[in-house]
Design an enzyme around this catalytic site. Structure first.
Site, PDB file in Angstrom:
ATOM      1  N   TRP A 132     -58.760  35.253  45.845  1.00 29.57           N
ATOM      2  CA  TRP A 132     -58.979  33.806  45.856  1.00 29.57           C
ATOM      3  C   TRP A 132     -58.512  33.119  44.590  1.00 29.57           C
ATOM      4  O   TRP A 132     -58.410  31.883  44.533  1.00 29.57           O
ATOM      5  CB  TRP A 132     -60.466  33.516  46.071  1.00 29.57           C
ATOM      6  CG  TRP A 132     -61.362  34.198  45.062  1.00 29.57           C
ATOM      7  CD1 TRP A 132     -62.054  35.339  45.251  1.00 29.57           C
ATOM      8  CD2 TRP A 132     -61.664  33.775  43.717  1.00 29.57           C
ATOM      9  NE1 TRP A 132     -62.771  35.683  44.124  1.00 29.57           N
ATOM     10  CE2 TRP A 132     -62.545  34.735  43.172  1.00 29.57           C
ATOM     11  CE3 TRP A 132     -61.280  32.698  42.931  1.00 29.57           C
ATOM     12  CZ2 TRP A 132     -63.037  34.643  41.876  1.00 29.57           C
ATOM     13  CZ3 TRP A 132     -61.771  32.596  41.630  1.00 29.57           C
ATOM     14  CH2 TRP A 132     -62.638  33.560  41.127  1.00 29.57           C
ATOM     15  N   CYS A 133     -58.232  33.871  43.559  1.00 30.91           N
ATOM     16  CA  CYS A 133     -57.908  33.313  42.238  1.00 30.91           C
ATOM     17  C   CYS A 133     -56.480  32.766  42.214  1.00 30.91           C
ATOM     18  O   CYS A 133     -55.520  33.453  42.579  1.00 30.91           O
ATOM     19  CB  CYS A 133     -58.089  34.393  41.168  1.00 30.91           C
ATOM     20  SG  CYS A 133     -57.386  33.977  39.569  1.00 30.91           S
TER      21      CYS A 133
END
Length: 443
Positions: A132-133
């Protein structure tokens, strides 16, 4: 007469004080010094940052000049020398092609096979990431291309000197926590031969903080291979290891940090904030734990113990609240949930002690503190709200005049003679009257 003279002399030699509350006499350009020593058992020195802001618009981020950081373990024990944070670059270079389909070149590492690869290859470079980063997504194409290039140049089956791997911290959180990964992506360099340590249970390693484009990563990997000594060229090759010292540094060996130092702030309402900060990493707010122990927190110039003990003999209540939070622990327990910010609201009052010769003996700042926890939508922090009182306490030493002492001594002498004369006259007249009465009865 001697007793009263002694009492008067003792009163003349003793010190008396008067206390006033007046408007703070500080000038507009005065700054307030804040000394602090705070231990964070779950915040890595790699990302720990001290920020200062105030209502006038001052906003200073990640102060390092007067702040020192030391790695500590979960029991607050130091685990090494001072942790040096190099000034971060304004921007880290990435590859422009972020949407192209990347070729898988790195090895997927898990708890089961991590030690196997770390012991098999002389150098194992690992990308700890989170899908998700944003920054992990930016790094992925260049990382996989670099891994593919290095694999072609140094065949893992034949060469055995270097391999690139990746760890998904959302899938293998225990492995990431064992290596104290708190920001994503984190690139770690593991070297074979740095055996497992008993104090923290994994290999020594370095962190890479340089550019993340393919060319820079490939160059870094080449330098790492070149730094490996051979039997015939051991000494010359060792010198090449310094090529990229500005982009890699020893990673913190434990997950905690003790932050020690001081900052200067304007004498207006403001905030002292300690948090995880990075211009090229993302943080999982639900995993951040800002529990801390305040070893020391005080305001103003340091007062020596000798001077403070002298002042306390004169004014016992002075200095009782200048370090009110010392030794206090603020721990985020599991029942509080995630995303917890710990806030301290401090009201600060200036106190001055002036001697009889108009000499400022002590200038100290005492404070009251109220602490609370709050759920945060952003990255949790440890926040100190500073509210300085516009009033100050002025304690003045009062000197008794010598003329007043002489007057009182004369009054004692004259009073004693007068009272003694009156008592003598009364006693004499009473005895004489009694004698007259006895003579009258006889006749």
């Amino acid at each position: 007469m001697i007793f009263l003279f002694g009492m008067e002399l003792n009163s003349y030699l003793s010190v008396s004080t008067s206390t006033q509350v007046i408007v703070d006499k500080s000038s507009d350009g005065d700054y307030l010094r804040i000394d602090f020593n705070i231990s964070f058992p779950a915040l890595s020195c790699e990302f720990a940052a001290v920020d200062v802001s105030d209502v006038l618009g001052t906003n200073r981020l990640n102060l390092t000049k007067t702040v020192r950081k030391f790695s500590i373990d979960s029991n607050l024990r130091p685990t090494g020398a001072e942790f040096h944070s190099e000034p971060a670059a304004n921007s880290i270079k990435h590859d422009n092609e972020v949407n192209e389909e990347s070729v898988e070149g790195s090895v997927v590492l898990t708890t089961q096979n991590f030690d196997k690869y770390a012991h098999q290859f002389l150098i194992t470079v690992v990308n700890f990431y989170a899908p998700w980063c944003y920054w992990s997504q930016r790094l992925k194409p260049s990382w996989e291309k670099t891994a593919k290039i290095i694999k072609e140049r140094y065949d893992p089956e034949m060469d055995g000197r270097i391999i690139l791997g990746r760890v998904d911290c959302t899938e293998d959180g225990d492995l990431c926590r064992s290596h104290h990964i708190q920001g994503y992506p984190s690139i770690r360099i593991f070297r074979k031969g740095s055996d497992v340590r008993s104090d923290h249970g994994h290999h020594d390693h370095e962190s890479y903080y340089g550019d993340r484009d393919t060319d820079s990563l490939v160059k870094t990997m080449e330098n790492l291979v070149a730094s490996l000594p051979s039997e015939s060229q051991k000494l010359p090759l060792e010198d090449k290891s310094n090529v990229a010292t500005n982009t890699k540094r020893p990673a913190p060996s434990t997950g905690g940090c003790r932050i020690d130092g001081y900052v200067r702030v304007k004498k207006v309402p403001g905030n002292l904030i300690i948090s995880a900060r990075s211009n090229a990493h993302s943080f999982d707010a639900s995993q951040m734990n800002m529990s801390h122990v305040i070893n020391h927190l005080s305001f103003g110039r340091k007062v020596s113990l000798r001077v403070m003990s002298d002042v306390k003999r004169l004014i016992p209540y002075v200095g009782s609240s200048h370090d009110r939070l010392n030794g206090r622990s603020f721990i985020n327990t599991h029942d509080l949930g995630a995303n917890v910010t710990i806030e301290h609201y401090l009201q600060i009052v200036k106190t001055e002690v002036i001697t009889r010769k108009e000499y400022k003996l002590v200038e100290e700042y005492e404070y009251t503190a109220h602490s609370s926890v709050a759920q945060s939508l952003h990255i949790p922090v440890a926040k100190f709200h500073l509210e300085l009182s516009p009033m100050q306490v002025l304690i003045t030493e009062n000197q008794k005049s010598f003329s007043h002492f002489i007057t009182n001594v004369c009054a004692i002498i004259g009073g004693i003679f007068t009272v003694a004369g009156i008592m003598d006259a009364i006693f004499h007249n009473t005895i004489r009257l009694m004698k007259k009465v006895e003579l009258g009865k006889n006749f």
